[in-house]
Write an enzyme that holds these catalytic residues in place. Structure first.
Site, PDB file in Angstrom:
ATOM      1  N   ASN A   9       8.426 -15.868  40.042  1.00  0.00           N
ATOM      2  CA  ASN A   9       7.884 -14.532  39.803  1.00  0.00           C
ATOM      3  C   ASN A   9       6.735 -14.674  38.805  1.00  0.00           C
ATOM      4  OD1 ASN A   9       7.360 -11.883  39.205  1.00  0.00           O
ATOM      5  ND2 ASN A   9       9.310 -11.478  38.191  1.00  0.00           N
ATOM      6  N   TRP A  10       5.493 -14.590  39.332  1.00  0.00           N
ATOM      7  CA  TRP A  10       4.327 -14.820  38.466  1.00  0.00           C
ATOM      8  C   TRP A  10       3.945 -13.569  37.665  1.00  0.00           C
ATOM      9  CZ3 TRP A  10       0.504 -17.998  42.076  1.00  0.00           C
ATOM     10  CH2 TRP A  10       1.047 -19.270  42.276  1.00  0.00           C
ATOM     11  N   LYS A  11       4.609 -12.452  37.935  1.00  0.00           N
ATOM     12  CA  LYS A  11       4.366 -11.196  37.206  1.00  0.00           C
ATOM     13  C   LYS A  11       2.865 -10.882  37.151  1.00  0.00           C
ATOM     14  CE  LYS A  11       8.590 -11.986  34.690  1.00  0.00           C
ATOM     15  NZ  LYS A  11       9.437 -11.622  33.600  1.00  0.00           N
ATOM     16  N   HIS A 104      12.781  -4.908  39.925  1.00  0.00           N
ATOM     17  CA  HIS A 104      12.756  -5.777  38.738  1.00  0.00           C
ATOM     18  C   HIS A 104      12.909  -4.911  37.478  1.00  0.00           C
ATOM     19  CE1 HIS A 104      11.398  -8.531  35.637  1.00  0.00           C
ATOM     20  NE2 HIS A 104      11.708  -9.502  36.484  1.00  0.00           N
ATOM     21  N   GLU A 106      11.507  -4.894  34.726  1.00  0.00           N
ATOM     22  CA  GLU A 106      10.251  -4.437  34.100  1.00  0.00           C
ATOM     23  C   GLU A 106       9.731  -3.182  34.791  1.00  0.00           C
ATOM     24  OE1 GLU A 106       8.354  -8.244  34.345  1.00  0.00           O
ATOM     25  OE2 GLU A 106       9.649  -8.974  32.735  1.00  0.00           O
ATOM     26  N   GLU A 176      19.947 -10.553  36.852  1.00  0.00           N
ATOM     27  CA  GLU A 176      19.072 -10.886  35.727  1.00  0.00           C
ATOM     28  C   GLU A 176      19.428 -10.020  34.514  1.00  0.00           C
ATOM     29  OE1 GLU A 176      15.041 -12.664  36.916  1.00  0.00           O
ATOM     30  OE2 GLU A 176      14.850 -10.508  37.088  1.00  0.00           O
ATOM     31  N   GLY A 182      12.681 -13.666  29.588  1.00  0.00           N
ATOM     32  CA  GLY A 182      11.567 -14.026  28.719  1.00  0.00           C
ATOM     33  C   GLY A 182      11.980 -14.417  27.302  1.00  0.00           C
ATOM     34  N   SER A 223      15.269 -16.693  31.836  1.00  0.00           N
ATOM     35  CA  SER A 223      15.045 -17.896  31.022  1.00  0.00           C
ATOM     36  C   SER A 223      15.557 -19.175  31.688  1.00  0.00           C
ATOM     37  CB  SER A 223      15.650 -17.718  29.627  1.00  0.00           C
ATOM     38  OG  SER A 223      14.969 -16.681  28.951  1.00  0.00           O
ATOM     39  N   GLY A 244      10.706 -16.779  35.949  1.00  0.00           N
ATOM     40  CA  GLY A 244       9.482 -16.128  35.493  1.00  0.00           C
ATOM     41  C   GLY A 244       8.587 -17.120  34.761  1.00  0.00           C
ATOM     42  N   GLY A 245       8.659 -17.090  33.433  1.00  0.00           N
ATOM     43  CA  GLY A 245       7.769 -17.896  32.590  1.00  0.00           C
ATOM     44  C   GLY A 245       7.643 -19.356  33.015  1.00  0.00           C
TER      45      GLY A 245
HETATM   46  P1  PGA Z   1      11.963 -15.427  32.804  1.00  0.00           P
HETATM   47  O1  PGA Z   1      11.746 -14.186  33.798  1.00  0.00           O
HETATM   48  O2  PGA Z   1      12.317 -16.619  33.640  1.00  0.00           O
HETATM   49  O3  PGA Z   1      10.630 -15.578  32.111  1.00  0.00           O
HETATM   50  O4  PGA Z   1      13.054 -15.062  31.869  1.00  0.00           O
HETATM   51  C1  PGA Z   1      12.566 -13.960  34.886  1.00  0.00           C
HETATM   52  C2  PGA Z   1      12.171 -12.704  35.611  1.00  0.00           C
HETATM   53  O5  PGA Z   1      11.689 -11.761  34.958  1.00  0.00           O
HETATM   54  O6  PGA Z   1      12.318 -12.598  36.832  1.00  0.00           O
END
Ligand code: PGA
Length: 261
Positions: A9-11, A104, A106, A176, A182, A223, A244-245
């Site tokens: 997930n490159w957001k 998601h 966010e 999640e 994050g 994470s 994500g990250g």
């Molecule tokens: P993260 O993000 O791996 O940076 O914790 C995961 C996500 O938001 O899907």
């Protein structure tokens, strides 16, 4: 055993040029990988922003691996119409997407996306031939109030009640925990397994057993990195990870994929 899946997930992180470079990096490390054969047993999904989707060509075309797919980070619940700023699931399909992330945390947090909206988006994306990756997770406050299980059961029920899944359709559910995303500190694998079992139980209540066995995968996100990914995927009910990250560095991302092969 279900086929494992790693979703990047490159957001709203890499812009167009950075996305193209990231793809080049991913392809470079895939080509170099000593585990290429094993990697081909995984599904790998890359989800860039909308503006980078058509510029990030379907990686399967590069013939590095046939199992690297394109995904989007959201879609709307209608196919077409007066919905300024929205994106049709059918159009995502048109630009080569196979997957779409929905609900998601966010989006739930910053755009007030509700379970009802997520539910409609799931139906629309299945109709368009996409595989929805449905995100569920509790906040720290909900967890502290002892509501973790309740929140997850509610989110899964509201997302999927009344959705029918035929033999050809598939869904992914991503557990999640919101407070972990994050943070650099994942939950323990046993807890992911426990929550995934709760999610699976609810899907068993909602769908025929063969659909749960063949068409639904449950993954962990929050994470995830190359050091901890295997501990999650080694659990019985964890079919992969949403990253994500750590997916923003090509080498790290391939290391994550390799770690579970
Ligand atoms: P993260 O993000 O791996 O940076 O914790 C995961 C996500 O938001 O899907």
């Amino acid at each position: 055993m279900k086929r494992k899946i790693i979703i990047a997930n490159w957001k709203m992180r890499p812009n167009l040029r950075e996305s193209q470079n990231l793809v080049k990096g991913v392809l470079k490390y895939l080509k170099k990988s000593k585990k290429k054969k094993k990697l081909s047993k995984l599904d790998i999904v890359v989800c860039p922003s909308f503006t980078s989707l058509s510029a990030v060509p379907q990686m399967s075309k590069f013939k590095v691996l046939r199992n690297v797919f394109l995904g989007a980070q959201d879609c709307f619940w209608e196919e077409k119409g007066e919905f300024t700023g929205e994106i049709s699931p059918a159009w995502l399909k048109e630009v080569g997407c196979k997957y779409v992330i929905l609900g998601h945390s966010e989006r739930r947090r910053y755009l007030s996306e509700t379970d009802e909206m997520v539910h409609k988006k799931i139906k629309a994306s299945l109709n368009a031939g996409l595989i929805p990756i449905i995100c569920v997770g509790e906040t720290l406050d909900q967890r502290r109030r002892g509501l973790k299980e309740y929140v997850i059961l509610e989110q899964v029920s509201q997302a999927l009640s009344g959705v029918s899944i035929d033999k050809k359709q598939k869904i992914i559910i991503a557990y999640e925990p919101v407070w972990v995303i994050g943070s650099g500190h994942a939950i323990g694998p046993e807890e992911a397994e426990y929550m995934n079992k709760i999610i699976l139980q609810r899907t068993i209540d909602l769908f025929p057993l063969d659909v749960v066995k063949n068409n639904i995968r449950v993954v962990y996100g929050g994470s995830v990195d190359h050091d901890n990914v295997k501990s999650f995927v080694d659990q019985d009910t964890v079919d992969g990870a949403l990253v994500g990250g750590a997916s923003l560095k090509a080498k790290e991302f391939i290391k994550i994929c390799e770690a579970i092969c």
